[in-house]
Design an enzyme around this catalytic site. Structure first.
Site, PDB file in Angstrom:
ATOM      1  CG  HIS A 280      -8.589   0.797   2.812  1.00  0.00           C
ATOM      2  ND1 HIS A 280      -7.285   0.475   2.459  1.00  0.00           N
ATOM      3  CD2 HIS A 280      -9.240   1.047   1.651  1.00  0.00           C
ATOM      4  CE1 HIS A 280      -7.165   0.523   1.144  1.00  0.00           C
ATOM      5  NE2 HIS A 280      -8.336   0.865   0.637  1.00  0.00           N
ATOM      6  CD  GLU A 318     -10.373   1.371  -2.186  1.00  0.00           C
ATOM      7  OE1 GLU A 318     -11.150   0.429  -2.008  1.00  0.00           O
ATOM      8  OE2 GLU A 318      -9.172   1.338  -1.849  1.00  0.00           O
TER       9      GLU A 318
END
Length: 365
Positions: A280, A318
């Site tokens: 992330h 993602e």
């Protein structure tokens, strides 16, 4: 046609007459420091704690560098560990030119050469009169951790398994502390580093970044310092997540979460291996924006993840499906958008980067 190659200084250098000391150096296990002195006419000298150990000359042919021994008596090389050649390899593989292979002819016996290959310094051995010819490929050099990792890798932790939320996965090693990765960026005249988050020291900065409008719209975690202190404490207590600051010359500019996928909420949506990881990304300091810096730190982040455990074969991202910019960035660095899927909190794109693709075609350069 072969021609002499006088390697340009890659960052800061120290001049000494007609020579310069490269900024690439390496501390050996016994504490001695090895470095490269760039001489006039395409010659280089290897030094260990200030004492010259070898005098070499280099020729450049297309993407290949051929290095030969110049000194009449170079027996001191055989008494040194192969790691003294890491700064020399860096001097060429870290240049803007795309050097793919380096061959070095040394007055060493086969036993020394075999140990050098087992250590991952070189790839192949060819015997020559009076010594050995050793070859190193660019992709192999960038996978050697000694020049870049500043903390023990995760690979040294013994393998045993456990269950988390019905997912079977390896028990993860204790998290490192402090600076875990560092790399010079000669084309930017900067040093990039990754350091672990300190919940007390870094809370104010983390809170300020999370409350930036552009960050809050993506992370949806704008809140007060009390909430963010709990968040960082939870992250620290979670064995599957590592929180890091990305820094330029020691100044934090980004926050990263690196996590083991097998026990993460992402696991049901991909075919992750036991040691594959996800990332992330949050960029909080706008002063360090720009395409050149972005490519440098993103490739460096990938580099750290792959170096930390050589069993990591794939890195996953993602991002939210409408975050087209980050999806494009990852694909520009070798990532592949596999598909779209729904998390409870967002519709996401599954992007993966394979280890082989990264080192063979991209790397941190």
């Amino acid at each position: 046609m072969n021609q002499a190659l006088s390697p340009a200084p890659l960052r800061e250098t120290t001049s000494a007459g007609d020579s310069e000391y490269s900024s690439f150096s390496h501390a050996l296990p016994d504490g001695r420091v090895c470095c490269v002195q760039v001489l006039a006419g395409g010659s280089v000298a290897l030094h260990v704690d200030g004492e010259a150990q070898a005098l070499l000359t280099a020729r450049f042919d297309s993407t290949h560098v051929s290095i030969d021994n110049l000194a009449a008596d170079a027996s001191s090389i055989a008494r040194q560990p192969a790691e003294i050649f890491l700064p020399l390899l860096a001097e060429y593989f870290c240049r803007p030119a795309h050097v793919s292979t380096i061959e070095i002819t040394l007055p060493v016996d086969r036993a020394w050469a075999l140990e050098a290959v087992r250590k991952g310094i070189f790839d192949e051995i060819g015997e020559t009169s009076g010594g050995c010819r050793l070859r190193c490929r660019r992709a192999s050099f960038w996978q050697h951790p000694a020049m870049w990792l500043r903390a023990p890798s995760s690979a040294g932790f013994a393998q045993r398994y456990t269950l988390t939320n019905h997912h079977r996965h390896p028990v993860r090693p204790p998290k490192p502390r402090g600076v875990v990765y560092e790399r010079q960026l000669p084309h930017l005249d900067l040093t990039f580093s990754l350091r672990t988050i300190d919940g007390e020291r870094d809370l104010e900065l983390f809170n300020r970044w999370m409350n930036l409008p552009n960050v809050a719209s993506v992370w949806d975690q704008a809140d007060d310092t009390i909430t963010h202190a709990r968040f960082l404490a939870d992250q620290e207590a979670d064995p599957h997540t590592q929180t890091l600051f990305g820094c330029f010359n020691g100044e934090p500019f980004a926050y990263f979460e690196v996590y083991w996928v097998k026990e993460d909420r992402l696991a049901p949506f991909c075919n992750a291996g036991d040691y594959d990881r996800g990332i992330h990304i949050l960029v909080g300091n706008r002063r360090h924006q720009g395409p050149a810096k972005l490519e440098a730190w993103l490739r460096s982040l990938f580099h750290y993840v792959f170096l930390d455990d050589p069993r990591t074969q794939t890195i996953y991202g993602e991002p939210r499906i409408d975050n087209a910019r980050w999806i494009d960035y990852m694909q520009e660095q070798g990532g592949v958008k596999q598909r779209e899927f729904d998390f409870p909190h967002k519709r996401a794109a599954l992007v993966s980067l394979a280890r082989e693709t990264y080192f063979e075609h991209f790397g941190p350069r």
